[in-house]
Design a protein around this motif. Structure first.
Motif, short mmCIF file in Angstrom:
data_model
loop_
_atom_site.label_atom_id
_atom_site.label_comp_id
_atom_site.label_asym_id
_atom_site.label_seq_id
_atom_site.Cartn_x
_atom_site.Cartn_y
_atom_site.Cartn_z
N CYS A 107 36.03 47.94 45.81
CA CYS A 107 35.43 46.70 45.52
C CYS A 107 34.25 46.90 46.79
O CYS A 107 34.43 47.04 47.64
N LYS A 128 32.17 44.22 46.85
CA LYS A 128 31.63 42.69 47.10
C LYS A 128 31.83 42.32 48.61
O LYS A 128 32.93 42.60 49.20
N ALA A 129 31.13 41.45 49.07
CA ALA A 129 31.13 40.86 50.35
C ALA A 129 32.42 40.13 50.53
O ALA A 129 32.72 39.36 49.45
N SER A 156 32.95 37.27 51.99
CA SER A 156 32.38 36.00 51.63
C SER A 156 32.48 35.57 50.34
O SER A 156 32.86 34.45 50.00
N LYS A 157 31.80 36.54 49.52
CA LYS A 157 31.87 36.19 48.20
C LYS A 157 33.27 36.25 47.45
O LYS A 157 33.69 35.56 46.54
N CYS A 158 34.10 37.14 48.12
CA CYS A 158 35.72 37.12 47.61
C CYS A 158 36.05 35.92 47.93
O CYS A 158 37.17 35.39 47.07
N LYS A 209 34.88 32.85 48.52
CA LYS A 209 34.41 31.79 47.48
C LYS A 209 35.05 31.86 46.13
O LYS A 209 35.42 30.72 45.40
N TYR A 210 35.52 33.11 45.50
CA TYR A 210 35.93 33.19 44.21
C TYR A 210 37.38 32.74 44.52
O TYR A 210 37.96 31.95 43.43
N ARG A 211 37.98 33.20 45.31
CA ARG A 211 39.45 32.77 45.41
C ARG A 211 39.59 31.26 45.66
O ARG A 211 40.49 30.61 45.18
N ARG A 226 38.07 29.16 44.08
CA ARG A 226 37.71 28.61 42.90
C ARG A 226 38.93 28.58 41.81
O ARG A 226 39.10 28.22 40.81
#
Length: 131
Positions: free
Chosen positions: A2, A4-5, A7-9, A11-13, A15
């Protein structure tokens, strides 16, 4: 891997909705590890899964006949099943996975260790989502 940063993970989690996540019996969230630490190939995983499928086909296990009795669980696990596991869907998922583990191991009833292992697949990842 992966890319992805973190912090991006996160944010997704955040949601992910509980009712959506509850529809999956087994949850496993991967964590990025350096290539040098990876020891299992996808081919090895595939072969292990196929071996388990073959074993179950040879045993002709009827998962509906694997016995699960709450009374056989320790008081701690009875309490976890009753109070901690947040939804009926998650409780049923934990029981289905415990019965599958028992069947894979050739048993017709769920042991405490089967239930503990099932919780590590069904419940612990839910707790990790909340962290």
């Amino acid at each position: 891997d992966c890319d992805k940063a973190f912090s991006k993970c996160i944010k997704y989690r955040e949601r992910l909705s509980g009712p959506i996540v509850d529809r999956f019996d087994v949850l496993y969230f991967l964590r990025k590890t350096p290539r040098a630490q990876k020891t299992i190939s996808l081919l090895q995983i595939r072969n292990e899964i196929q071996a388990i499928r073959d074993k179950l086909l040879n045993q002709q296990v009827d998962f509906n006949k694997v016995l699960f009795q709450v009374e056989n669980l320790s008081s701690l696990n009875q309490m976890r099943l009753r109070d901690e596991i947040s939804s009926l869907r998650r409780q049923n998922a934990s029981i289905r996975v415990a019965k599958t583990i028992a069947a894979i191991n050739g048993r017709d009833r769920v042991l405490e260790s089967d239930f503990d292992l099932a919780l590590s697949f069904c419940w612990t990842p839910i707790l990790e989502l909340k962290i």
